[in-house]
Design an enzyme around this catalytic site. Structure first.
Site, mmCIF file in Angstrom:
data_model
loop_
_atom_site.group_PDB
_atom_site.id
_atom_site.type_symbol
_atom_site.label_atom_id
_atom_site.label_comp_id
_atom_site.label_asym_id
_atom_site.label_seq_id
_atom_site.Cartn_x
_atom_site.Cartn_y
_atom_site.Cartn_z
ATOM 1 N N CYS A 13 7.757 3.062 -0.418
ATOM 2 C CA CYS A 13 7.878 4.294 -1.206
ATOM 3 C C CYS A 13 9.134 4.281 -2.067
ATOM 4 C CB CYS A 13 7.914 5.492 -0.256
ATOM 5 S SG CYS A 13 8.349 7.028 -1.070
ATOM 6 N N CYS A 40 14.698 10.922 0.077
ATOM 7 C CA CYS A 40 14.048 11.095 1.376
ATOM 8 C C CYS A 40 14.726 10.187 2.394
ATOM 9 C CB CYS A 40 12.564 10.748 1.279
ATOM 10 S SG CYS A 40 11.680 11.048 2.827
ATOM 11 N N CYS A 61 10.209 5.052 4.350
ATOM 12 C CA CYS A 61 8.950 4.287 4.313
ATOM 13 C C CYS A 61 9.143 3.126 3.324
ATOM 14 C CB CYS A 61 7.793 5.182 3.871
ATOM 15 S SG CYS A 61 7.618 6.637 4.906
ATOM 16 N N ASN A 78 -0.334 2.309 -4.650
ATOM 17 C CA ASN A 78 0.053 2.339 -6.056
ATOM 18 C C ASN A 78 1.321 1.488 -6.192
ATOM 19 O OD1 ASN A 78 -0.629 3.354 -8.519
ATOM 20 N ND2 ASN A 78 0.231 5.391 -8.191
ATOM 21 N N CYS A 86 1.404 18.754 -6.813
ATOM 22 C CA CYS A 86 2.084 17.993 -5.764
ATOM 23 C C CYS A 86 3.577 18.179 -5.991
ATOM 24 C CB CYS A 86 1.669 16.522 -5.874
ATOM 25 S SG CYS A 86 2.480 15.503 -4.644
ATOM 26 N N GLU A 102 10.626 15.160 -8.881
ATOM 27 C CA GLU A 102 9.366 15.013 -9.588
ATOM 28 C C GLU A 102 8.327 15.986 -9.054
ATOM 29 O OE1 GLU A 102 9.724 10.166 -9.648
ATOM 30 O OE2 GLU A 102 8.059 11.145 -8.666
ATOM 31 N N SER A 109 0.957 11.387 7.789
ATOM 32 C CA SER A 109 0.867 10.033 7.235
ATOM 33 C C SER A 109 1.031 9.017 8.349
ATOM 34 C CB SER A 109 1.965 9.839 6.192
ATOM 35 O OG SER A 109 1.793 10.763 5.150
ATOM 36 N N HIS A 119 -0.418 5.536 8.327
ATOM 37 C CA HIS A 119 -0.205 4.244 7.653
ATOM 38 C C HIS A 119 -0.344 3.023 8.541
ATOM 39 C CE1 HIS A 119 0.971 6.835 4.493
ATOM 40 N NE2 HIS A 119 2.231 6.959 4.811
ATOM 41 N N CYS A 163 4.553 9.090 -5.544
ATOM 42 C CA CYS A 163 5.778 9.787 -5.204
ATOM 43 C C CYS A 163 7.036 8.967 -5.445
ATOM 44 C CB CYS A 163 5.619 10.200 -3.748
ATOM 45 S SG CYS A 163 6.958 10.078 -2.678
HETATM 46 S S1 SF4 Z 1 6.415 8.253 1.750
HETATM 47 FE FE1 SF4 Z 1 7.111 10.389 1.933
HETATM 48 S S2 SF4 Z 1 8.175 10.417 3.918
HETATM 49 FE FE2 SF4 Z 1 7.999 8.251 3.336
HETATM 50 S S3 SF4 Z 1 9.940 7.798 2.258
HETATM 51 FE FE3 SF4 Z 1 8.409 8.415 0.713
HETATM 52 S S4 SF4 Z 1 8.773 10.618 0.427
HETATM 53 FE FE4 SF4 Z 1 9.714 10.026 2.359
#
Ligand code: SF4
Length: 361
Positions: free
Chosen positions: A130, A123, A127, A303, A116, A103, A227, A229, A346
Site C-alpha cells: 500500500c 497510515c 501493509c 492495483n 471513498c 486523498e 481486510s 488479504h 489508496c
Molecule cells: S491498506 Fe489501509 S490499513 Fe493498510 S497501510 Fe494502506 S491505508 Fe493503512
C-alpha cells in the site's frame, strides 16, 4: 510535516464549522441570540443545498451570515490535484491547513455515487503493498476534515444526484481514529446531514479487535469490512505487519461478535497479489477460514504502485482462484479496479505527487 513560515503566518484561526456537533452549533446560536430554527437551516445549506460559503446561505439574515463567517471556516482544505478517469471515477488530492495532503475518491457505478474517504494522514498499519503506509502515520484527521472530503466530492455531482454510499477506505486505519470517524459518519447517516443509510456506510479496517468491539456498541450499526488479504498468520504477518500483534483468529472472533451484536453481515476484503496470495491452495484455506460465517468476500486484483514489487495476477490465476471459492459455495464478489490511469488506489496519488516533488529536488 514541513510547514513554511509564510504558511504559519497566514494560519486562519477560525474554527472549522464541520468540527462542531449540532449540539455545539445549537449552543453557539443560542449564545449569540439566534432562533433555534436557524440550526436546521444552516445544516440544510451545508449538507443538502451545497452552499460554497456562508454568504450563499441566502435565507439567513445578513448579520448571521457575517457572524458565521467571522467565527467559522466552511472549507479548511485546498485542492492540490483533481483527476478524472474515463470510467467516471474522480480523485481529489487535498492540502490540509497544516500543509499535509490526503486523498478522496468519487466512484460512479450505475446508480451508485460512492465516496471513498481518508481517516488519517498516512497510515501506521504498514501493509506492504500500500502506498499510504509507506511513510507511516502523521496524524489523525478531525471530524471536520473527514466530512469536508465528502462535501467536496458531493459538489462534483450535478444537483439532481446524491451521494449514495460512503466507504472509509482511503488513507489511514479508521479504527485508529474511531471518535472522529464515528462523529463524521453519524452526520453522513443523519437525516439533517447527508441522509445516507448506515447500511451503505462502510468502515474498512485491517482488524483491531478492541475497536471492533467498541464499534459494535455504537448507536448506529455501520457496515464493517475487514481486510484479510491472507488465509493464515504466516502470510498475513508478511503482508499486514500489524497482524503479528493480533492474529487472524482473534480478528475473526471480533467479527463474529460484531455480527451477533448488530446483525450486520461482515465483508472480508482480499487484495489479490500475483504469486503471493493468489494460489489455489490459498483459496482453499480461505474457504475453510470463512466456513460457517455469514459474510461476503470481496476479492480485488491488485492495483500496482510505483516502487513496490507487487503485480496484478494474470487473468488465468484470477479465474482459478475464483473457481475454488465458487465451487466451495463462498459468497464472493470479484471487484473491478476502478480509476485506472488516475492512481485511484489508496495513497497512490499522494505518493506520486510526493515522488514528483522529491524527483524535482
Ligand atoms: S491498506 Fe489501509 S490499513 Fe493498510 S497501510 Fe494502506 S491505508 Fe493503512
Amino acid at each position: 510535516m514541513f510547514t513554511e513560515k509564510s504558511q504559519i503566518d497566514s494560519i486562519d484561526r477560525r474554527a472549522h464549522i464541520l468540527d462542531l456537533t449540532s449540539e455545539q452549533l445549537s449552543q453557539w446560536l443560542q449564545t449569540n441570540g439566534q432562533a433555534k430554527y436557524r440550526l436546521p437551516q444552516i445544516l440544510n445549506w451545508l449538507y443538502e443545498r451545497r452552499a460554497e460559503s456562508f454568504e450563499a446561505m441566502s435565507d439567513l439574515p445578513k448579520g448571521l451570515r457575517s457572524l458565521l463567517d467571522s467565527e467559522f471556516r466552511l472549507w479548511t482544505t485546498s485542492l492540490a490535484t483533481h483527476k478524472k478517469a474515463d470510467d467516471g471515477t474522480e480523485k481529489l488530492l487535498l492540502t490540509l491547513s497544516d500543509g499535509a495532503q490526503i486523498e478522496c475518491v468519487l466512484l460512479r457505478e450505475e446508480n451508485r455515487r460512492s465516496v471513498c474517504v481518508s481517516s488519517q494522514v498516512g497510515c501506521a498499519m504498514g501493509c506492504v503493498f500500500c502506498a499510504s503506509g509507506l511513510d507511516g502515520v502523521d496524524r489523525n484527521l478531525t471530524r471536520g476534515e473527514i466530512l469536508e472530503q465528502m462535501l467536496r466530492l458531493q459538489r462534483l455531482l450535478p444537483n439532481e444526484e446524491r451521494l449514495s454510499h460512503v466507504v472509509m477506505m482511503g488513507m489511514g486505519e479508521p479504527l485508529a481514529n474511531l471518535n472522529s470517524v464515528l462523529s463524521a459518519l453519524d452526520v453522513a447517516s443523519h437525516e439533517l446531514g447527508l441522509g445516507i443509510s448506515p447500511r451503505r456506510i462502510t468502515i474498512s479496517t485491517v482488524g483491531i479487535p478492541a475497536a471492533i468491539d467498541r464499534l459494535a456498541q455504537h448507536s448506529t450499526p455501520f457496515h464493517l469490512a475487514i481486510s484479510l488479504h491472507a488465509p493464515n498468520d504466516s502470510l498475513r504477518n508478511r503482508l499486514v505487519p500489524v497482524n503479528r500483534k493480533i492474529g487472524i483468529e482473534s480478528i475473526l472472533e471480533a467479527a463474529d461478535r460484531y455480527f451477533e451484536a448488530t446483525g450486520r453481515r461482515i465483508t472480508f476484503e482480499y487484495v489479490l497479489l500475483a504469486g503471493i496470495n493468489d494460489r489455489e491452495s490459498d483459496a482453499r484455506e480461505l474457504t475453510r477460514r470463512l466456513a460457517g460465517r455469514v459474510s461476503m468476500l470481496n476479492v480485488i486484483p491488485y492495483n500496482p504502485v510505483r516502487g513496490l514489487p507487487f503485480a496484478t495476477p494474470t487473468s488465468s490465476a484470477i479465474h482459478a482462484f475464483r473457481t475454488v471459492l465458487m465451487d466451495a459455495g463462498v459468497n464472493v464478489m470479484f471487484r473491478q479496479r476502478k480509476g485506472d490511469g488516475i492512481d485511484a488506489a489508496c495513497g497512490q496519488l499522494r505518493r506520486v505527487t510526493k515522488d514528483k516533488v522529491l524527483d524535482k529536488n
